[in-house]
Write a protein that holds these residues in place. Structure first.
Motif, PDB file in Angstrom:
ATOM      1  N   GLU A 135     -51.126  20.463   5.916  1.00  0.00           N
ATOM      2  CA  GLU A 135     -51.699  21.112   4.718  1.00  0.00           C
ATOM      3  C   GLU A 135     -51.688  22.640   4.846  1.00  0.00           C
ATOM      4  O   GLU A 135     -51.733  23.339   3.852  1.00  0.00           O
ATOM      5  N   ALA A 136     -51.639  23.126   6.087  1.00  0.00           N
ATOM      6  CA  ALA A 136     -51.680  24.588   6.284  1.00  0.00           C
ATOM      7  C   ALA A 136     -50.351  25.118   6.831  1.00  0.00           C
ATOM      8  O   ALA A 136     -50.284  26.257   7.274  1.00  0.00           O
ATOM      9  N   ARG A 137     -49.304  24.313   6.781  1.00  0.00           N
ATOM     10  CA  ARG A 137     -48.017  24.760   7.353  1.00  0.00           C
ATOM     11  C   ARG A 137     -47.535  26.037   6.644  1.00  0.00           C
ATOM     12  O   ARG A 137     -47.792  26.206   5.448  1.00  0.00           O
ATOM     13  N   PRO A 138     -46.832  26.886   7.385  1.00  0.00           N
ATOM     14  CA  PRO A 138     -46.453  28.179   6.799  1.00  0.00           C
ATOM     15  C   PRO A 138     -45.344  28.083   5.752  1.00  0.00           C
ATOM     16  O   PRO A 138     -44.707  27.043   5.597  1.00  0.00           O
ATOM     17  N   LEU A 139     -45.136  29.201   5.086  1.00  0.00           N
ATOM     18  CA  LEU A 139     -44.195  29.264   3.966  1.00  0.00           C
ATOM     19  C   LEU A 139     -42.780  28.846   4.362  1.00  0.00           C
ATOM     20  O   LEU A 139     -42.098  28.152   3.619  1.00  0.00           O
ATOM     21  N   VAL A 140     -42.363  29.263   5.550  1.00  0.00           N
ATOM     22  CA  VAL A 140     -40.992  28.950   5.959  1.00  0.00           C
ATOM     23  C   VAL A 140     -40.790  27.437   6.036  1.00  0.00           C
ATOM     24  O   VAL A 140     -39.736  26.913   5.681  1.00  0.00           O
TER      25      VAL A 140
END
Ligand code: SF4
Length: 202
Positions: A135-140
């Motif tokens: 749920e908090a994975r980064p944009l990349v």
């Protein structure tokens, strides 16, 4: 769907939940909508972790989001995530210590660093191939997809995962870069660095 509407939606949400969460939530909505309209094929699914075997770089605000997410996890899940991550981070630290002496240019060059760290797992990758901070994975990670299942013959012949295949993904990346630049941050930093240094040290 326009860039202006996307930006307005992020700004509106950010008043309640902060910029990074607002950006991710708006992006989730727009991706779902744009995929329907364009019928863009996406072969990615839970457990496929090809893209998670490389150096992942993030902005400081994204790291804050990841740290807060980990801190909110129930204690057994948090402990297991930390233990697993520390094992990979230990290898990273050993590698870094050696290379900072023999090849300082390599460890400060993002391209060379990415090449050197290719096919090694992200510290947040779980044993079942899922993301420990999904749920908090980064944009990349949110904006990289493949139209062909990674590892298959078809993938080897023609496919490769790409970043920002959708318009809204380009807008989201641009917005994040604009915001970071306006805060005096113009570079992304390997997740490994953050997770081994205060205040995000695992
Ligand atoms: S943060 Fe999650 S999705 Fe991104 S590379 Fe790591 S494990 Fe994969």
């Amino acid at each position: 769907m326009t860039k202006e509407a996307f930006t307005r939606a992020v700004e509106e949400r950010a008043k309640r939940s902060g910029f990074t969460r607002a950006l991710y939530e708006t992006l989730d909505e727009y991706q779902a909508e744009e995929r329907k309209v364009t019928e863009l094929p996406v072969a990615c699914s839970r457990g496929c972790s090809y893209c998670c075997h490389q150096m992942v770089c993030v902005f400081p605000e994204e790291m804050q989001e990841i740290t807060e997410y980990i801190n909110r996890l129930a204690s057994p899940a948090r402990r297991s995530l930390r233990e697993q991550a520390r094992e990979i981070l230990g290898k990273w630290q050993e590698w870094f210590k050696i290379h900072i002496r023999v090849s300082p240019r390599q460890v400060h060059n993002p391209i060379e660093l990415a090449r050197a760290w290719l096919w090694k797992p992200c510290p947040l990758l779980q044993q079942d191939g899922s993301c420990g901070v999904y749920e908090a994975r980064p944009l990349v990670c949110r904006t990289t997809t493949s139209d062909t299942k990674c590892g298959t013959l078809a993938y080897k012949q023609k496919g490769h995962a790409e970043q920002a295949r959708l318009k809204c993904e380009v807008w989201a990346n641009n917005l994040q870069v604009e915001r970071s630049t306006s805060h005096g941050v113009s570079v992304v930093v390997p997740l490994h660095h953050y997770l081994t240094t205060k205040p995000h040290k695992l």
